[in-house]
Design a protein around this motif. Structure first.
Motif, PDB file in Angstrom:
ATOM      1  N   LEU A  20      -1.651  -6.477   8.751  1.00  0.00           N
ATOM      2  CA  LEU A  20      -0.856  -6.438   7.562  1.00  0.00           C
ATOM      3  C   LEU A  20      -0.082  -4.874   7.516  1.00  0.00           C
ATOM      4  CD1 LEU A  20      -3.557  -8.028   4.966  1.00  0.00           C
ATOM      5  CD2 LEU A  20      -1.494  -9.284   6.218  1.00  0.00           C
ATOM      6  N   VAL A  21       1.087  -5.025   7.435  1.00  0.00           N
ATOM      7  CA  VAL A  21       1.891  -3.774   7.165  1.00  0.00           C
ATOM      8  C   VAL A  21       3.129  -4.011   6.218  1.00  0.00           C
ATOM      9  CG1 VAL A  21       3.206  -1.971   8.472  1.00  0.00           C
ATOM     10  CG2 VAL A  21       1.575  -3.600   9.782  1.00  0.00           C
ATOM     11  N   PRO A  22       2.693  -4.130   4.901  1.00  0.00           N
ATOM     12  CA  PRO A  22       3.659  -4.426   3.871  1.00  0.00           C
ATOM     13  C   PRO A  22       4.630  -3.425   3.443  1.00  0.00           C
ATOM     14  CG  PRO A  22       1.463  -4.288   2.764  1.00  0.00           C
ATOM     15  CD  PRO A  22       1.363  -4.289   4.445  1.00  0.00           C
ATOM     16  N   ALA A  23       4.280  -2.097   4.035  1.00  0.00           N
ATOM     17  CA  ALA A  23       4.953  -0.983   3.383  1.00  0.00           C
ATOM     18  C   ALA A  23       6.359  -1.011   3.682  1.00  0.00           C
ATOM     19  CB  ALA A  23       4.484   0.266   4.119  1.00  0.00           C
ATOM     20  N   PRO A  63      -3.497  -0.867   8.282  1.00  0.00           N
ATOM     21  CA  PRO A  63      -3.248   0.533   8.286  1.00  0.00           C
ATOM     22  C   PRO A  63      -2.559   1.195   7.154  1.00  0.00           C
ATOM     23  CG  PRO A  63      -1.805  -0.738   9.859  1.00  0.00           C
ATOM     24  CD  PRO A  63      -2.590  -1.555   9.224  1.00  0.00           C
ATOM     25  N   ASP A  64      -2.915   2.111   6.858  1.00  0.00           N
ATOM     26  CA  ASP A  64      -1.756   3.096   5.850  1.00  0.00           C
ATOM     27  C   ASP A  64      -0.519   3.225   6.502  1.00  0.00           C
ATOM     28  OD1 ASP A  64      -4.153   2.980   4.105  1.00  0.00           O
ATOM     29  OD2 ASP A  64      -4.169   5.251   3.967  1.00  0.00           O
ATOM     30  N   ALA A  65       0.396   3.375   5.629  1.00  0.00           N
ATOM     31  CA  ALA A  65       1.821   3.712   6.148  1.00  0.00           C
ATOM     32  C   ALA A  65       2.748   4.289   4.644  1.00  0.00           C
ATOM     33  CB  ALA A  65       2.410   2.311   6.607  1.00  0.00           C
ATOM     34  N   CYS A  66       3.239   5.338   4.742  1.00  0.00           N
ATOM     35  CA  CYS A  66       4.123   5.882   3.634  1.00  0.00           C
ATOM     36  C   CYS A  66       5.371   6.263   4.311  1.00  0.00           C
ATOM     37  CB  CYS A  66       3.339   7.198   3.248  1.00  0.00           C
ATOM     38  SG  CYS A  66       2.012   6.873   2.379  1.00  0.00           S
ATOM     39  N   THR A  67       5.582   6.255   5.575  1.00  0.00           N
ATOM     40  CA  THR A  67       7.014   6.811   6.087  1.00  0.00           C
ATOM     41  C   THR A  67       7.312   6.025   7.260  1.00  0.00           C
ATOM     42  OG1 THR A  67       5.906   8.386   7.854  1.00  0.00           O
ATOM     43  CG2 THR A  67       6.460   9.141   5.305  1.00  0.00           C
ATOM     44  N   ASP A  68       8.455   6.035   7.738  1.00  0.00           N
ATOM     45  CA  ASP A  68       8.975   5.317   9.094  1.00  0.00           C
ATOM     46  C   ASP A  68       8.303   5.868  10.129  1.00  0.00           C
ATOM     47  OD1 ASP A  68      10.679   3.790   7.742  1.00  0.00           O
ATOM     48  OD2 ASP A  68      12.699   4.980   8.144  1.00  0.00           O
ATOM     49  N   ALA A  69       8.069   7.328  10.177  1.00  0.00           N
ATOM     50  CA  ALA A  69       7.200   7.740  11.224  1.00  0.00           C
ATOM     51  C   ALA A  69       5.674   7.194  11.355  1.00  0.00           C
ATOM     52  CB  ALA A  69       7.033   9.246  10.978  1.00  0.00           C
ATOM     53  N   GLU A 111      -6.398   9.547   9.585  1.00  0.00           N
ATOM     54  CA  GLU A 111      -6.834   8.947  10.891  1.00  0.00           C
ATOM     55  C   GLU A 111      -5.590   8.554  11.655  1.00  0.00           C
ATOM     56  OE1 GLU A 111     -11.089   6.984   9.599  1.00  0.00           O
ATOM     57  OE2 GLU A 111      -9.357   6.470   8.286  1.00  0.00           O
ATOM     58  N   LEU A 112      -4.762   7.942  10.921  1.00  0.00           N
ATOM     59  CA  LEU A 112      -3.457   7.288  11.481  1.00  0.00           C
ATOM     60  C   LEU A 112      -2.838   8.589  12.223  1.00  0.00           C
ATOM     61  CD1 LEU A 112      -1.739   4.764  11.943  1.00  0.00           C
ATOM     62  CD2 LEU A 112      -0.521   5.773  10.147  1.00  0.00           C
ATOM     63  N   GLY A 167       9.684   2.478  -1.893  1.00  0.00           N
ATOM     64  CA  GLY A 167       8.618   3.061  -2.808  1.00  0.00           C
ATOM     65  C   GLY A 167       7.217   2.208  -2.630  1.00  0.00           C
ATOM     66  N   ARG A 168       7.201   1.281  -1.703  1.00  0.00           N
ATOM     67  CA  ARG A 168       6.133   0.436  -1.744  1.00  0.00           C
ATOM     68  C   ARG A 168       5.368   0.957  -0.174  1.00  0.00           C
ATOM     69  NH1 ARG A 168      10.101  -4.050  -2.556  1.00  0.00           N
ATOM     70  NH2 ARG A 168      10.611  -3.456  -4.603  1.00  0.00           N
ATOM     71  N   VAL A 169       4.208   1.556  -0.605  1.00  0.00           N
ATOM     72  CA  VAL A 169       3.473   2.158   0.350  1.00  0.00           C
ATOM     73  C   VAL A 169       1.875   1.806   0.200  1.00  0.00           C
ATOM     74  CG1 VAL A 169       5.107   4.187   0.628  1.00  0.00           C
ATOM     75  CG2 VAL A 169       2.881   4.238  -0.953  1.00  0.00           C
ATOM     76  N   THR A 170       1.332   2.099   1.461  1.00  0.00           N
ATOM     77  CA  THR A 170      -0.136   1.668   1.546  1.00  0.00           C
ATOM     78  C   THR A 170      -0.870   3.257   1.745  1.00  0.00           C
ATOM     79  OG1 THR A 170       0.216  -0.503   2.501  1.00  0.00           O
ATOM     80  CG2 THR A 170      -1.922   0.399   2.475  1.00  0.00           C
ATOM     81  N   VAL A 171      -1.708   3.410   0.759  1.00  0.00           N
ATOM     82  CA  VAL A 171      -2.548   4.739   0.917  1.00  0.00           C
ATOM     83  C   VAL A 171      -3.938   4.236   0.529  1.00  0.00           C
ATOM     84  CG1 VAL A 171      -2.818   6.860  -0.140  1.00  0.00           C
ATOM     85  CG2 VAL A 171      -0.654   6.009  -0.176  1.00  0.00           C
TER      86      VAL A 171
END
Length: 422
Positions: free
Chosen positions: A107-110, A202-208, A176-177, A115-119
């Motif tokens: 699941l990667v809904p970021a 996995p967490d995701a906050c940026t395109d990187a 960790e990512l 402003g929709r991120v997973t933390v």
């Protein structure tokens, strides 16, 4: 090539130069594949369907992609606010592409640009310096798609009726990512696949961050790990390398602009209010209850909208703003009758703007009569320009504006770019 099984047209909002199809006959898919696109979206509109029909249409689209798009990787594109037929669509693609064998579900809904991120495993909305878990927003109270938790492994368990047990799931937090890189993603996917059905979040906050996840996914798939991906638009673009590099020019309407608004979320209602204030005497509001059951409501709307286009070159047709809770089938009926208004008027305009994902899907197929379209790119962040050929042989500029995208003035600003100069 990436084949994207897309639950509504907003899945391509950050991409450029990708084709979209709303039917998946072998000749059509093979013709599209000959163009060698990096990605192709198969638009199912499954979010508008009852669960059994969502399973059926996703399975059919998945089988067609596997059969006709040789060597393509197939993924599910879903809503970044977690409104989804999660289990039915997973099973549809599992049965189409993996012969019914359970896989890891990543699941990667970021959608960082919105402003929709997973933390820390929790999907959040970050706005004005504040972070709000998605379960505390209006999206979590969306009728058939409501949910109580925005921690993704818990959300998956809840939305699947326990099929994806949270205890079998796995999170990969930002530190960790970023320190572990693609190898950490690959290792986690292997572990989750070994205890499938299970979710990897996995967490995701940026395109990187999304690029790290994409690289780890590719390595895992190359190593033979069975994975089904469900992601928001941002990850699709990073995975297929189809992310738009900038904005494209908005097409100025010459014959007329038709704005069609079916989305009922609060963002859309505020935007519609600002648009009407800036463009007074251009709105035709249709009572949703009447539209769901009355052909007369369609006829009346067509007459009123046609007069506005003839006199000023701009008309807005919108459903009434109250939320109707009579289920998905009722909502589909509203969308299809609204599309009949578009079908009656499409020869009078050269630009159509459609507000809302489900509305945009039905307007494309039923309103504009198209089986395929080309995504040109975004005219504003998250707002996509498509090129469509109507059955009359006329090219049409089609602007897909998601219901929950943009500030309160965004719709009015885009209409200013598109409307005829008169």
């Amino acid at each position: 090539m990436l084949a994207v099984i897309d639950d509504d047209p907003t899945g391509a909002q950050q991409e450029a130069d990708v084709p979209v199809v709303v039917s998946w006959s072998e000749p059509l898919l093979r013709r599209v594949a000959q163009r060698r696109p990096r990605a192709v979206h198969l638009l199912t509109n499954s979010r508008a369907l009852e669960p059994d029909n969502a399973y059926r249409v996703v399975r059919e689209a998945g089988e067609a992609a596997v059969a006709s798009l040789s060597g393509a990787d197939v993924v599910l594109r879903g809503d970044s606010t977690l409104r989804a037929h999660l289990l039915e669509e997973y099973r549809g693609l599992r049965d189409a592409a993996f012969e019914g064998r359970d896989t890891a579900l990543m699941l990667v809904p970021a959608l960082p640009s919105a402003g929709r991120v997973t933390v820390d495993g929790v999907h959040q909305l970050q706005r004005n310096g504040q972070s709000t878990p998605l379960n505390e927003t209006e999206y979590a109270r969306d009728g058939d798609f409501s949910y109580r938790s925005a921690r993704l492994v818990d959300w998956a368990e809840e939305r699947s009726g326990g099929y994806f047990a949270a205890t079998r799931g796995c999170e990969l937090h930002l530190e960790e990512l970023r320190s572990g890189g693609p190898e950490a993603v690959m290792a986690a996917l292997g572990q989750v696949a070994a205890r499938a059905p299970a979710v990897f979040a996995p967490d995701a906050c940026t395109d990187a961050d999304l690029d790290i996840i994409a690289a780890g996914l590719r390595s895992a798939v190359d190593a033979g790990t069975p994975v089904i991906v469900r992601s928001a638009p941002a990850f699709v673009g990073r995975l297929a390398h189809t992310t738009a590099h900038g904005l494209v020019a908005a097409p100025r309407a010459h014959r007329g602009l038709l704005v069609v608004c079916g989305s009922y979320v609060g963002t859309t209602s505020r935007q519609l209010q600002r648009l009407v204030a800036r463009r007074p005497n251009t709105l035709v509001e249709v009572d949703s209850r009447k539209l769901a059951s009355s052909d007369a409501a369609v006829t009346e709307a067509v007459a009123a909208v046609s007069e506005l286009i003839s006199s000023g070159g701009l008309a807005i047709v919108a459903t009434s703003r109250e939320r109707d809770h009579r289920g998905l089938a009722h909502g589909e009926s509203i969308a299809r009758r609204l599309a009949r208004v578009v079908a009656e008027l499409r020869t009078q305009v050269d630009v159509v703007l459609s507000k809302g994902g489900i509305t945009s899907a039905v307007n494309l197929s039923d309103g504009l009569g198209a089986q395929e379209a080309d995504v040109i790119g975004p005219v504003a962040p998250g707002i996509s320009l498509w090129r469509v050929m109507t059955p009359e042989g006329r090219p049409m500029s089609y602007v897909v504006f998601p219901g929950n995208v943009g500030a309160d003035d965004a719709l009015a600003d885009v209409v200013d770019m598109l409307a005829p100069e008169r």
